[in-house]
Design a protein around this motif. Structure first.
Motif, PDB file in Angstrom:
ATOM      1  N   UNK A  66       0.833  -1.205   0.000  1.00  0.00           N
ATOM      2  CA  UNK A  66       0.000   0.000   0.000  1.00  0.00           C
ATOM      3  C   UNK A  66       0.866   1.253   0.000  1.00  0.00           C
ATOM      4  N   UNK A  67       1.918   1.230   0.780  1.00  0.00           N
ATOM      5  CA  UNK A  67       2.811   2.380   0.860  1.00  0.00           C
ATOM      6  C   UNK A  67       3.604   2.581  -0.423  1.00  0.00           C
ATOM      7  N   UNK A  68       3.852   1.501  -1.150  1.00  0.00           N
ATOM      8  CA  UNK A  68       4.523   1.622  -2.449  1.00  0.00           C
ATOM      9  C   UNK A  68       3.727   2.542  -3.375  1.00  0.00           C
ATOM     10  N   UNK A  69       2.427   2.469  -3.282  1.00  0.00           N
ATOM     11  CA  UNK A  69       1.560   3.301  -4.110  1.00  0.00           C
ATOM     12  C   UNK A  69       1.268   4.664  -3.485  1.00  0.00           C
ATOM     13  N   UNK A  79       3.022  11.910   1.386  1.00  0.00           N
ATOM     14  CA  UNK A  79       2.248  10.703   1.618  1.00  0.00           C
ATOM     15  C   UNK A  79       0.785  11.026   1.374  1.00  0.00           C
ATOM     16  N   UNK A  80       0.104  10.148   0.668  1.00  0.00           N
ATOM     17  CA  UNK A  80      -1.324  10.312   0.424  1.00  0.00           C
ATOM     18  C   UNK A  80      -2.048  10.187   1.760  1.00  0.00           C
ATOM     19  N   UNK A  81      -2.890  11.140   2.062  1.00  0.00           N
ATOM     20  CA  UNK A  81      -3.610  11.125   3.343  1.00  0.00           C
ATOM     21  C   UNK A  81      -4.510   9.899   3.489  1.00  0.00           C
ATOM     22  N   UNK A  82      -4.843   9.245   2.381  1.00  0.00           N
ATOM     23  CA  UNK A  82      -5.685   8.043   2.434  1.00  0.00           C
ATOM     24  C   UNK A  82      -4.908   6.802   2.863  1.00  0.00           C
ATOM     25  N   UNK A  83      -3.575   6.883   2.870  1.00  0.00           N
ATOM     26  CA  UNK A  83      -2.768   5.713   3.212  1.00  0.00           C
ATOM     27  C   UNK A  83      -3.093   5.188   4.602  1.00  0.00           C
ATOM     28  N   UNK A  84      -3.191   6.054   5.585  1.00  0.00           N
ATOM     29  CA  UNK A  84      -3.452   5.585   6.950  1.00  0.00           C
ATOM     30  C   UNK A  84      -4.795   4.870   7.037  1.00  0.00           C
ATOM     31  N   UNK A  85      -5.778   5.301   6.262  1.00  0.00           N
ATOM     32  CA  UNK A  85      -7.080   4.639   6.274  1.00  0.00           C
ATOM     33  C   UNK A  85      -7.014   3.288   5.567  1.00  0.00           C
ATOM     34  N   UNK A  86      -6.256   3.233   4.475  1.00  0.00           N
ATOM     35  CA  UNK A  86      -6.085   1.946   3.788  1.00  0.00           C
ATOM     36  C   UNK A  86      -5.351   0.960   4.690  1.00  0.00           C
TER      37      UNK A  86
END
Length: 147
Positions: A66-69, A79-86
């Protein structure tokens, strides 16, 4: 899951790659990329972080995927703010799906006496890869493009 993808997973496993490595190899191949350094590094997550009793390498590998993307990789990126939710969704799903089934999300709990390791881990890798692709797609990522 696509039969071609399942066959590729089995081929990678047969060639000695671990769960965490297989997840990232599949994503890189979808993007038309390769990164042997990253693949080697991902091997450190396998077997509960090197037989240290840690979390399943599929879970930690999926978090890395997920973090790769969506993660930060250069000074210019954010960092995309949606990463923590994913990541939260992934962790909750993995805990509910496998933690409840095997008593915990550690590699040791999941593989037990290791007699069913290939079947058990193969299914977990395939289902987790599908979950990560679902999370990325739902967040608007083109999984063939990368970041």
């Amino acid at each position: 899951m696509d039969q071609t993808l399942l066959m590729r997973m089995m081929e990678l496993s047969y060639n000695g790659y671990y769960c965490s490595q297989i997840l990232v190899i599949l994503a890189l191949e979808a993007q038309g990329k390769s990164n042997p350094d990253l693949i080697r590094a991902m091997g450190g997550l396998a077997n509960g972080c090197g037989f240290a009793g840690g979390p399943c390498g599929t879970l930690t590998g999926a978090a890395c995927l997920l973090s790769l993307y969506a993660g930060k990789g250069t000074d210019e990126e954010y960092e995309d703010e949606r990463l923590k939710y994913m990541l939260q969704d992934l962790g909750e799903w993995f805990s509910q799906t496998y933690g409840s089934r095997y008593g915990d999300v550690t590699c040791e709990s999941i593989v037990g006496d290791r007699t069913e390791i290939r079947q058990r881990c193969g299914a977990i890798v395939a289902e987790t890869y599908a979950k990560v692709m679902e999370l990325l797609t739902a967040s608007g990522y083109d999984v063939t493009a990368g970041k």
